[in-house]
Structure formats: structure tokens, C-alpha cells
Design a protein around this motif. Structure first.
Motif, mmCIF file in Angstrom:
data_model
loop_
_atom_site.group_PDB
_atom_site.id
_atom_site.type_symbol
_atom_site.label_atom_id
_atom_site.label_comp_id
_atom_site.label_asym_id
_atom_site.label_seq_id
_atom_site.Cartn_x
_atom_site.Cartn_y
_atom_site.Cartn_z
ATOM 1 N N GLN A 122 0.858 -1.183 0.000
ATOM 2 C CA GLN A 122 0.000 0.000 0.000
ATOM 3 C C GLN A 122 0.893 1.231 0.000
ATOM 4 O OE1 GLN A 122 -3.288 0.444 0.036
ATOM 5 N NE2 GLN A 122 -4.011 -1.643 0.214
ATOM 6 N N VAL B 225 -9.337 4.109 1.053
ATOM 7 C CA VAL B 225 -10.115 2.919 1.375
ATOM 8 C C VAL B 225 -11.575 3.192 1.042
ATOM 9 C CG1 VAL B 225 -10.798 1.331 3.189
ATOM 10 C CG2 VAL B 225 -8.523 2.321 3.232
ATOM 11 N N THR C 294 -4.960 -2.155 5.333
ATOM 12 C CA THR C 294 -5.533 -0.937 4.763
ATOM 13 C C THR C 294 -4.902 0.271 5.442
ATOM 14 O OG1 THR C 294 -7.387 -0.957 6.345
ATOM 15 C CG2 THR C 294 -7.754 -2.016 4.199
#
Length: 209
Positions: free
Chosen positions: A8, A14, A54
């Protein structure tokens, strides 16, 4: 040895999904026999789950000057919250399996002045575990300082592949959701050239067994 890697970038976003209820006419009380039976059969989960990461929605991190002294120009900020979720079943996790989130900063480059740079070794962080845990299954990474020491005794290696979050215990305990962020500190030389500098901080989730 099998290594699964997902990456990421700090500026990742997100997607959130919401399910809104829809209202309609009320059911008549005088017709109970006209009701519609609603049934559902839910089968057991058959997937093996996964470890995923995330990064909280953000527009990047803007470091501001705070703590400058005769040794270094210091600029600080906070990393957006990083979440790791492990949905695997204990019986599906191999013995010795572990995961870790690792951070790597690129060189800071000044806008409009390619010759003006600040290496990633001048950026340090102090990870902070935000999730409550009494098992010790997951822990925040160790603090690291710029190569210009911050005086705390943290290793002066900079942000070049350092752990942000790591699983440390047995598979059953590390299943769940874990959150972490970090205090960032760029300690640059006192004679650093003036300008607007940019770097990319890449966060990678490694799962190894």
C-alpha cells in the motif's frame, strides 16, 4: 519458504460501503395469515481467510517544523492509521507463520530543484499500537531515529525498511484486527537548502511461513 507480499502507498484510499434500509407501507394488523415467510440457509464459512492491510483515507502527511535545535532542523507529523486484519482459522495457519508491516521512505526531493535532496536516513518514526491487547500477540515496531540522533537512544538508521507492526505470538492469538500509527520526525542538517520537499512512504505487508 513462501512469501506473499501486498503493498500500500501512503496516499492510498479505502472504499467504504454502507447499506441503507428502504421503508415501505406498514403491514396490516388484521391479516396475519397473509404474511410471507422469509428464510435463509447460511452455510459454514469454507474459505481459509487472509491477512490484509488498509491505510486510513488521507491526503498525505505534511511535516511541520518543531523541535529544531543547533544539531538539526526537525519537522514532525503523524502517520495515518494502518489496519491489519487476520481472518484465518488457527488450523489454517502453519507453525512458525508470522507477518509484519514494513515502511520504506524514498529520497526527499525539492520541487523545482532536483539537486536539493534529503535521504530517507534522515526520517525516523515511533510506532504506536492503537489496539488493546493483553496477549502480546502483536506489537508495534521499534522506534528509529534520523542519522542525526534525537537523543532518545533509538537506532540512528532512518526509515529504510523498518517494522511498523509485527505479529509475535501463536496463530490463535494473532487472529483479529490490529491498528497502528507512528510519530514521524525528519531531522535534517541545519544547513539544509530551503524548499518544498516530497517523499513517498511505502508500507508493505509481508506474510511468511
Amino acid at each position: 519458504m513462501k512469501i506473499n507480499r501486498t503493498t500500500q502507498i501512503l496516499a492510498a484510499s479505502v472504499l467504504g460501503l454502507a447499506l441503507a434500509g428502504v421503508s415501505g407501507p406498514a403491514m396490516a394488523d388484521d391479516a396475519p395469515d397473509d404474511g410471507i415467510d422469509v428464510s435463509v440457509t447460511i452455510e459454514p464459512t469454507t474459505g481459509t481467510g487472509q491477512v490484509s492491510m488498509t491505510v486510513a483515507d488521507n491526503s498525505g502527511v505534511s511535516l511541520t517544523e518543531n523541535g529544531t535545535n543547533a544539531t538539526a532542523r526537525q519537522f514532525v507529523g503523524t502517520l495515518p492509521t494502518v489496519t491489519v486484519t487476520d481472518t484465518r482459522r488457527p488450523e489454517d495457519i502453519p507453525a512458525g507463520d508470522f507477518w509484519a508491516v514494513v515502511g520504506q521512505a524514498s529520497q526527499f526531493a525539492a520541487t523545482g530543484n532536483p539537486a536539493a535532496t534529503i535521504g530517507p536516513e534522515y526520517l525516523g518514526w515511533k510506532p504506536k499500537l492503537l489496539s488493546d491487547t493483553t496477549t502480546g500477540a502483536v506489537s508495534a515496531g521499534e522506534p528509529v531515529s534520523s542519522v542525526i540522533s534525537d537523543g532518545t537512544g533509538a537506532p540512528t538508521v532512518g526509515l529504510k525498511g523498518q517494522e511498523l507492526l509485527v505479529s509475535t505470538a501463536n496463530s490463535a492469538d494473532e487472529i483479529g484486527t490490529w491498528q497502528v500509527n507512528a510519530d514521524l520526525a525528519l531531522r535534517a542538517p541545519v544547513d539544509v537548502a530551503a524548499g518544498e520537499y516530497h517523499s513517498t512512504l511505502t508500507l508493505s505487508l509481508f506474510n511468511q511461513s
